[in-house]
Motif scaffolding. Structure first.
Motif, PDB file in Angstrom:
ATOM      1  N   GLY A   1     -11.593-137.926  12.483  1.00 22.34           N
ATOM      2  CA  GLY A   1     -11.727-139.165  13.077  1.00 22.34           C
ATOM      3  C   GLY A   1     -13.244-139.191  13.878  1.00 22.34           C
ATOM      4  N   ASN A   2     -13.595-138.031  14.167  1.00 21.51           N
ATOM      5  CA  ASN A   2     -14.591-138.161  14.917  1.00 21.51           C
ATOM      6  C   ASN A   2     -15.997-137.970  14.303  1.00 21.51           C
ATOM      7  N   GLY A   3     -15.929-138.078  13.059  1.00 21.65           N
ATOM      8  CA  GLY A   3     -17.345-138.268  11.918  1.00 21.65           C
ATOM      9  C   GLY A   3     -17.990-137.005  12.023  1.00 21.65           C
ATOM     10  N   GLU A   4     -19.473-137.153  12.237  1.00 22.86           N
ATOM     11  CA  GLU A   4     -20.252-135.899  11.807  1.00 22.86           C
ATOM     12  C   GLU A   4     -20.565-135.061  12.976  1.00 22.86           C
ATOM     13  N   GLN A   5     -20.969-133.957  12.645  1.00 21.96           N
ATOM     14  CA  GLN A   5     -21.333-133.014  13.612  1.00 21.96           C
ATOM     15  C   GLN A   5     -22.751-132.526  13.409  1.00 21.96           C
ATOM     16  N   SER A   6     -23.424-132.221  14.235  1.00 22.70           N
ATOM     17  CA  SER A   6     -24.834-131.540  13.913  1.00 22.70           C
ATOM     18  C   SER A   6     -24.610-130.310  13.829  1.00 22.70           C
ATOM     19  N   ARG A   7     -25.742-129.761  13.101  1.00 18.73           N
ATOM     20  CA  ARG A   7     -25.933-128.085  12.770  1.00 18.73           C
ATOM     21  C   ARG A   7     -25.709-127.650  14.135  1.00 18.73           C
ATOM     22  N   ALA A   8     -26.248-127.700  15.002  1.00 22.57           N
ATOM     23  CA  ALA A   8     -26.043-127.338  16.276  1.00 22.57           C
ATOM     24  C   ALA A   8     -24.867-127.193  16.893  1.00 22.57           C
ATOM     25  N   ASP A   9     -24.180-128.297  16.983  1.00 20.10           N
ATOM     26  CA  ASP A   9     -22.765-128.674  17.445  1.00 20.10           C
ATOM     27  C   ASP A   9     -21.939-127.635  16.591  1.00 20.10           C
ATOM     28  N   ASN A  10     -22.034-127.695  15.201  1.00 15.08           N
ATOM     29  CA  ASN A  10     -21.225-126.967  14.329  1.00 15.08           C
ATOM     30  C   ASN A  10     -21.308-125.444  14.775  1.00 15.08           C
ATOM     31  N   LEU A  11     -22.500-125.235  14.865  1.00 13.37           N
ATOM     32  CA  LEU A  11     -22.629-123.643  15.119  1.00 13.37           C
ATOM     33  C   LEU A  11     -22.070-123.053  16.429  1.00 13.37           C
ATOM     34  N   GLU A  12     -22.045-124.107  17.455  1.00 18.30           N
ATOM     35  CA  GLU A  12     -21.303-123.944  18.737  1.00 18.30           C
ATOM     36  C   GLU A  12     -19.561-123.873  18.432  1.00 18.30           C
ATOM     37  N   THR A  13     -19.370-125.053  17.735  1.00 22.06           N
ATOM     38  CA  THR A  13     -17.831-124.689  17.282  1.00 22.06           C
ATOM     39  C   THR A  13     -17.257-123.483  16.605  1.00 22.06           C
ATOM     40  N   LEU A  14     -18.134-123.163  15.703  1.00 21.49           N
ATOM     41  CA  LEU A  14     -17.813-121.873  14.933  1.00 21.49           C
ATOM     42  C   LEU A  14     -17.803-120.634  15.814  1.00 21.49           C
ATOM     43  N   LYS A  15     -18.701-120.524  16.898  1.00 19.95           N
ATOM     44  CA  LYS A  15     -18.660-119.566  17.735  1.00 19.95           C
ATOM     45  C   LYS A  15     -17.339-119.511  18.785  1.00 19.95           C
TER      46      LYS A  15
END
Length: 77
Positions: A41-55
């Motif tokens: 429900g939070n929509g899209e995530q940027s590449r930079a935000d996704n990399l931080e999430t993966l970390k």
């Protein structure tokens, strides 16, 4: 190699990089303008935000051994 097989190779490279904590390779795999969609429900995530999430995810899970099938295994077909 077919397009589908090439895609599986990239997917396997992505998961193996995540498993080993190789975030430089993950950064190279993701397009600079990538938008990652989540069904939370939070929509899209940027590449930079996704990399931080993966970390963050990687830092908080003890082991990834055996969690992901290999790209060429029957689980991916």
């Amino acid at each position: 190699m077919s397009g589908a097989e090439a895609g599986l190779v990239v997917a396997e490279r992505f998961f193996r990089s995540f498993e080993s904590g190789d975030f430089q390779t993950l950064e190279r795999i993701l397009a600079v303008d990538a938008k990652i969609w989540h069904n939370d429900g939070n929509g899209e995530q940027s590449r930079a935000d996704n990399l931080e999430t993966l970390k963050l995810i990687h830092a908080n899970i003890e082991s990834y051994a055996g969690r992901f099938p290999t790209a060429m295994s029957a689980a991916w077909r």
